[in-house]
Design a protein around this motif. Structure first.
Motif, PDB file in Angstrom:
ATOM      1  N   ALA A 457       0.824  -1.214   0.000  1.00  0.00           N
ATOM      2  CA  ALA A 457       0.000   0.000   0.000  1.00  0.00           C
ATOM      3  C   ALA A 457       0.856   1.261   0.000  1.00  0.00           C
ATOM      4  O   ALA A 457       0.492   2.274  -0.612  1.00  0.00           O
ATOM      5  CB  ALA A 457      -0.927  -0.006   1.216  1.00  0.00           C
ATOM      6  N   GLU A 458       2.024   1.210   0.659  1.00  0.00           N
ATOM      7  CA  GLU A 458       2.866   2.405   0.757  1.00  0.00           C
ATOM      8  C   GLU A 458       3.514   2.775  -0.576  1.00  0.00           C
ATOM      9  O   GLU A 458       4.052   3.884  -0.725  1.00  0.00           O
ATOM     10  CB  GLU A 458       3.950   2.205   1.830  1.00  0.00           C
ATOM     11  N   GLU A 459       3.471   1.865  -1.553  1.00  0.00           N
ATOM     12  CA  GLU A 459       4.060   2.161  -2.863  1.00  0.00           C
ATOM     13  C   GLU A 459       3.014   2.653  -3.864  1.00  0.00           C
ATOM     14  O   GLU A 459       3.322   2.834  -5.040  1.00  0.00           O
ATOM     15  CB  GLU A 459       4.798   0.930  -3.412  1.00  0.00           C
ATOM     16  N   ARG A 460       1.784   2.873  -3.410  1.00  0.00           N
ATOM     17  CA  ARG A 460       0.772   3.451  -4.292  1.00  0.00           C
ATOM     18  C   ARG A 460       1.107   4.916  -4.587  1.00  0.00           C
ATOM     19  O   ARG A 460       1.745   5.588  -3.790  1.00  0.00           O
ATOM     20  CB  ARG A 460      -0.613   3.348  -3.665  1.00  0.00           C
ATOM     21  N   VAL A 461       0.658   5.389  -5.749  1.00  0.00           N
ATOM     22  CA  VAL A 461       0.781   6.807  -6.093  1.00  0.00           C
ATOM     23  C   VAL A 461      -0.604   7.321  -6.467  1.00  0.00           C
ATOM     24  O   VAL A 461      -1.518   6.540  -6.744  1.00  0.00           O
ATOM     25  CB  VAL A 461       1.769   7.039  -7.258  1.00  0.00           C
ATOM     26  N   ASP A 462      -0.761   8.649  -6.490  1.00  0.00           N
ATOM     27  CA  ASP A 462      -2.056   9.196  -6.868  1.00  0.00           C
ATOM     28  C   ASP A 462      -2.199   9.197  -8.391  1.00  0.00           C
ATOM     29  O   ASP A 462      -1.236   8.968  -9.139  1.00  0.00           O
ATOM     30  CB  ASP A 462      -2.271  10.581  -6.280  1.00  0.00           C
ATOM     31  N   ALA A 463      -3.406   9.466  -8.859  1.00  0.00           N
ATOM     32  CA  ALA A 463      -3.696   9.363 -10.289  1.00  0.00           C
ATOM     33  C   ALA A 463      -2.879  10.354 -11.105  1.00  0.00           C
ATOM     34  O   ALA A 463      -2.417  10.035 -12.208  1.00  0.00           O
ATOM     35  CB  ALA A 463      -5.190   9.571 -10.538  1.00  0.00           C
ATOM     36  N   ARG A 464      -2.682  11.553 -10.609  1.00  0.00           N
ATOM     37  CA  ARG A 464      -1.912  12.530 -11.365  1.00  0.00           C
ATOM     38  C   ARG A 464      -0.466  12.075 -11.546  1.00  0.00           C
ATOM     39  O   ARG A 464       0.111  12.172 -12.632  1.00  0.00           O
ATOM     40  CB  ARG A 464      -1.956  13.903 -10.702  1.00  0.00           C
ATOM     41  N   THR A 465       0.132  11.584 -10.477  1.00  0.00           N
ATOM     42  CA  THR A 465       1.509  11.095 -10.561  1.00  0.00           C
ATOM     43  C   THR A 465       1.607   9.946 -11.554  1.00  0.00           C
ATOM     44  O   THR A 465       2.554   9.859 -12.344  1.00  0.00           O
ATOM     45  CB  THR A 465       1.997  10.652  -9.179  1.00  0.00           C
ATOM     46  N   ALA A 466       0.617   9.043 -11.518  1.00  0.00           N
ATOM     47  CA  ALA A 466       0.615   7.911 -12.446  1.00  0.00           C
ATOM     48  C   ALA A 466       0.465   8.387 -13.893  1.00  0.00           C
ATOM     49  O   ALA A 466       1.128   7.863 -14.804  1.00  0.00           O
ATOM     50  CB  ALA A 466      -0.508   6.941 -12.081  1.00  0.00           C
ATOM     51  N   LEU A 467      -0.388   9.373 -14.123  1.00  0.00           N
ATOM     52  CA  LEU A 467      -0.566   9.899 -15.482  1.00  0.00           C
ATOM     53  C   LEU A 467       0.690  10.614 -15.970  1.00  0.00           C
ATOM     54  O   LEU A 467       1.042  10.544 -17.146  1.00  0.00           O
ATOM     55  CB  LEU A 467      -1.765  10.841 -15.532  1.00  0.00           C
ATOM     56  N   GLU A 468       1.380  11.313 -15.078  1.00  0.00           N
ATOM     57  CA  GLU A 468       2.630  11.956 -15.465  1.00  0.00           C
ATOM     58  C   GLU A 468       3.662  10.934 -15.930  1.00  0.00           C
ATOM     59  O   GLU A 468       4.472  11.215 -16.811  1.00  0.00           O
ATOM     60  CB  GLU A 468       3.188  12.764 -14.287  1.00  0.00           C
ATOM     61  N   ALA A 469       3.608   9.737 -15.337  1.00  0.00           N
ATOM     62  CA  ALA A 469       4.567   8.690 -15.708  1.00  0.00           C
ATOM     63  C   ALA A 469       4.388   8.220 -17.145  1.00  0.00           C
ATOM     64  O   ALA A 469       5.335   7.700 -17.751  1.00  0.00           O
ATOM     65  CB  ALA A 469       4.439   7.499 -14.747  1.00  0.00           C
ATOM     66  N   VAL A 470       3.192   8.399 -17.709  1.00  0.00           N
ATOM     67  CA  VAL A 470       2.938   7.927 -19.080  1.00  0.00           C
ATOM     68  C   VAL A 470       2.746   9.096 -20.056  1.00  0.00           C
ATOM     69  O   VAL A 470       2.388   8.885 -21.214  1.00  0.00           O
ATOM     70  CB  VAL A 470       1.727   6.980 -19.135  1.00  0.00           C
ATOM     71  N   THR A 471       2.996  10.316 -19.561  1.00  0.00           N
ATOM     72  CA  THR A 471       2.901  11.494 -20.439  1.00  0.00           C
ATOM     73  C   THR A 471       4.186  12.325 -20.303  1.00  0.00           C
ATOM     74  O   THR A 471       5.149  12.108 -21.035  1.00  0.00           O
ATOM     75  CB  THR A 471       1.652  12.337 -20.115  1.00  0.00           C
ATOM     76  N   ALA A 472       4.216  13.256 -19.359  1.00  0.00           N
ATOM     77  CA  ALA A 472       5.347  14.180 -19.238  1.00  0.00           C
ATOM     78  C   ALA A 472       6.662  13.467 -18.957  1.00  0.00           C
ATOM     79  O   ALA A 472       7.695  13.759 -19.574  1.00  0.00           O
ATOM     80  CB  ALA A 472       5.060  15.200 -18.137  1.00  0.00           C
ATOM     81  N   ASN A 473       6.653  12.514 -18.016  1.00  0.00           N
ATOM     82  CA  ASN A 473       7.898  11.813 -17.684  1.00  0.00           C
ATOM     83  C   ASN A 473       8.375  10.936 -18.835  1.00  0.00           C
ATOM     84  O   ASN A 473       9.584  10.817 -19.080  1.00  0.00           O
ATOM     85  CB  ASN A 473       7.718  10.963 -16.428  1.00  0.00           C
ATOM     86  N   ALA A 474       7.438  10.300 -19.522  1.00  0.00           N
ATOM     87  CA  ALA A 474       7.820   9.465 -20.659  1.00  0.00           C
ATOM     88  C   ALA A 474       8.414  10.314 -21.778  1.00  0.00           C
ATOM     89  O   ALA A 474       9.364   9.894 -22.456  1.00  0.00           O
ATOM     90  CB  ALA A 474       6.610   8.679 -21.163  1.00  0.00           C
ATOM     91  N   ALA A 475       7.880  11.513 -21.977  1.00  0.00           N
ATOM     92  CA  ALA A 475       8.465  12.419 -22.971  1.00  0.00           C
ATOM     93  C   ALA A 475       9.885  12.791 -22.574  1.00  0.00           C
ATOM     94  O   ALA A 475      10.791  12.848 -23.418  1.00  0.00           O
ATOM     95  CB  ALA A 475       7.598  13.666 -23.116  1.00  0.00           C
TER      96      ALA A 475
END
Length: 530
Positions: A457-475
């Motif tokens: 459970a402590e390794e969960r992230v919020d939805a915004r952080t998860a979306l950044e991982a497949v958009t801004a961070n991936a770029a």
């Protein structure tokens, strides 16, 4: 003609940016975004209006790691996903031969079985495949891509006997000195690539279907996660006939990279007809569900077995030096924490020698057992972990058995990485699982296994952080943060329209969100049928 998107929720994915009311596209790029009045003021008289009708617009998703050709190849193979027994595998192969009218003597390939899901709880052998296709050479690939099985006719075609030397970092299964047909890691990869390829026209059609599959999941930038020399002619054909509509970033072994440079001299770190050569890829271990990932501590129930790494420390360091000298990126497949340690040690040494790691942006692919104690080194060295976080759902229960509860809880430590401010990405490793990044976002936010167990459970992230991982961070991972990943003026109009807002729905509903449209460079390339 300008295109104006209005009447919905527009999530730019820019940090600290509220949802916008309108977005203007001109010549394939974002021209303006913000309030309706401000954006309308910048639109030309001749403007096409797109009514979002309450739906949500985001930057399209970037595939941080998968295997584009392997996804295409799925459309040319028997599908073994979901098989629950050896008999299921046999029936799928027989059905494929019958349906595709495969003549005697022609190779049959199949992919997607998982021995962990079999009633037999083990890999099939060559006798099982012989019974399914007595007149054809057959090879089946495990869902992980790290192992597989050949039947007797295939072994004979490839010249594999009990005396065949095994490539370093691999296994050729034997019983009483006779090959069983099972192979793993470098052995399987070496003999698999000797299987004859399908005709070019068949591959081109399969690539078109693969692009449609990615686009249906809102993905417009994809990865060729291991470009081998044999694949370069296929990309030459794709570029020659204009088949590529998505952006493809390729990472090769040494031979594949050299061949691609010769074929596409203008493609190194910049697109040539939607194709870009990103750098090198190396494997430092295998898969945890196949018990070939390289661990610092033994697998659960084992006294000493920890998996293994195929490369020496010197070989890994040489590859880091090569990438640094050539000014290209390096991707390293690291599932186990021992493999992660080997990669980090090589990067540390290279940094002391003067290699500019910041310019390289080294990527750690999968990083599943990356230890929390290793994260400070990841941050210090500028490594981008690309977590295969969907493992939590698809194989979390298997990891519970193979690794024990404590280590299983810590796989894909995105929450810990976020706390340290480490930019990370998510990927699907397709065709290991479908290229569905919304499911991956759901996995990262909820961390629930197939059986319903909450894993770490402590390794969960919020939805915004998860979306950044497949958009801004991936770029950022692809050195494309100036062109992709967020919706700001000047960036490419690579867009996805969703039926609901992923930042507003309950976390458990994230994977139920549907992709309605996908746009590439300001043109719609996918629309879901009503």
């Amino acid at each position: 003609m300008d295109i104006l998107f209005t009447n919905g929720t527009i999530r730019t994915m820019e940090r600290e940016s509220p949802a916008a009311q309108a977005l203007l596209v001109r010549d394939g790029r974002v021209a303006a975004v913000g309030s309706l009045a401000a954006v309308e003021d910048q639109a030309e008289i001749d403007v096409r209006r797109v009514d979002l009708a309450g739906r949500t617009l985001l930057p399209s998703f970037l595939d941080a790691h998968s295997h584009f050709t392997a996804v295409a190849n799925q459309f040319l193979q028997a599908d073994l996903s979901g098989c629950r027994s050896w008999a299921d595998i046999q029936n799928r192969i027989r059905d494929y031969i019958r349906r595709e009218h495969v003549p005697a003597g022609q190779w049959v390939t199949a992919q997607g079985y998982d021995h962990n899901q079999m009633s037999e709880c083990r890999h099939p052998d060559r006798a099982c495949l012989d019974a399914a296709a007595p007149e054809n050479p057959v090879v089946i690939c495990h869902q992980s891509g790290h192992m597989g099985v050949f039947n007797t006719a295939a072994l004979e075609r490839l010249g594999v006997t009990g005396d065949t030397p095994c490539p370093a970092g691999g296994v050729i299964g034997q019983a009483c000195g006779v090959p069983t047909g099972y192979m793993e890691e470098n052995a399987f990869l070496e003999f698999q690539k000797r299987v004859p390829m399908m005709p070019l026209e068949a591959f081109l059609g399969a690539y078109r279907k693969a692009q449609g599959l990615y686009a249906s999941h809102g993905i417009t930038t994809v990865q060729e996660g291991l470009l081998r020399r044999e694949l370069v002619p296929l990309y030459q054909a794709l570029l020659a006939d204009g088949s590529l509509k998505l952006d493809v970033v390729a990472y090769g072994d040494e031979a594949g990279t050299a061949a691609a440079r010769q074929a596409f001299p203008a493609s190194v770190r910049r697109y040539q007809g939607h194709f870009k050569l990103g750098g090198y890829k190396m494997f430092l271990d295998g898969s945890p569900q196949g018990r070939t990932a390289w661990l610092r501590q033994p697998y659960q129930g084992e006294a000493a077995y920890r998996g293994y790494g195929p490369l020496t420390d010197a070989q890994v360091l040489d590859m880091v030096r090569r990438a640094g000298a050539e000014g290209v990126q390096l991707l390293a497949h690291c599932n186990g924490d021992a493999a992660c340690a080997q990669y980090l040690a090589a990067l540390e040494t290279a940094a002391r020698e003067g290699v500019d790691l910041a310019a390289m942006r080294p990527v750690m692919i999968h990083a599943q057992l990356l230890g929390r104690d290793q994260l400070p080194a990841v941050k210090r060295l500028g490594v981008i972990p690309s977590f295969f976080v969907a493992h939590v759902y698809h194989w979390g229960d298997i990891h519970w058995e193979n690794l024990g509860p404590d280590r299983a809880d810590r796989i894909s430590p995105a929450g810990s990485a976020a706390e340290l401010g480490i930019p990370f990405t998510f990927h699907t490793d397709a065709p290991v699982i479908p290229p569905d990044l919304l499911e991956t976002v759901w996995c990262a936010v909820n961390r629930v296994t197939r059986s319903g167990r909450l894993l770490g459970a402590e390794e969960r992230v919020d939805a915004r952080t998860a979306l950044e991982a497949v958009t801004a961070n991936a770029a950022f991972q692809y050195f494309e943060e100036r062109d992709k990943g967020t919706l700001s003026p000047g960036k490419r109009a690579d867009l996805v329209i969703l039926d609901r807002d992923p930042l507003a729905v309950p976390p458990e509903e994230l994977r139920d969100i549907r992709v309605l449209e996908t746009w590439k460079d300001g043109a719609a390339i996918f629309r879901r049928e009503p």
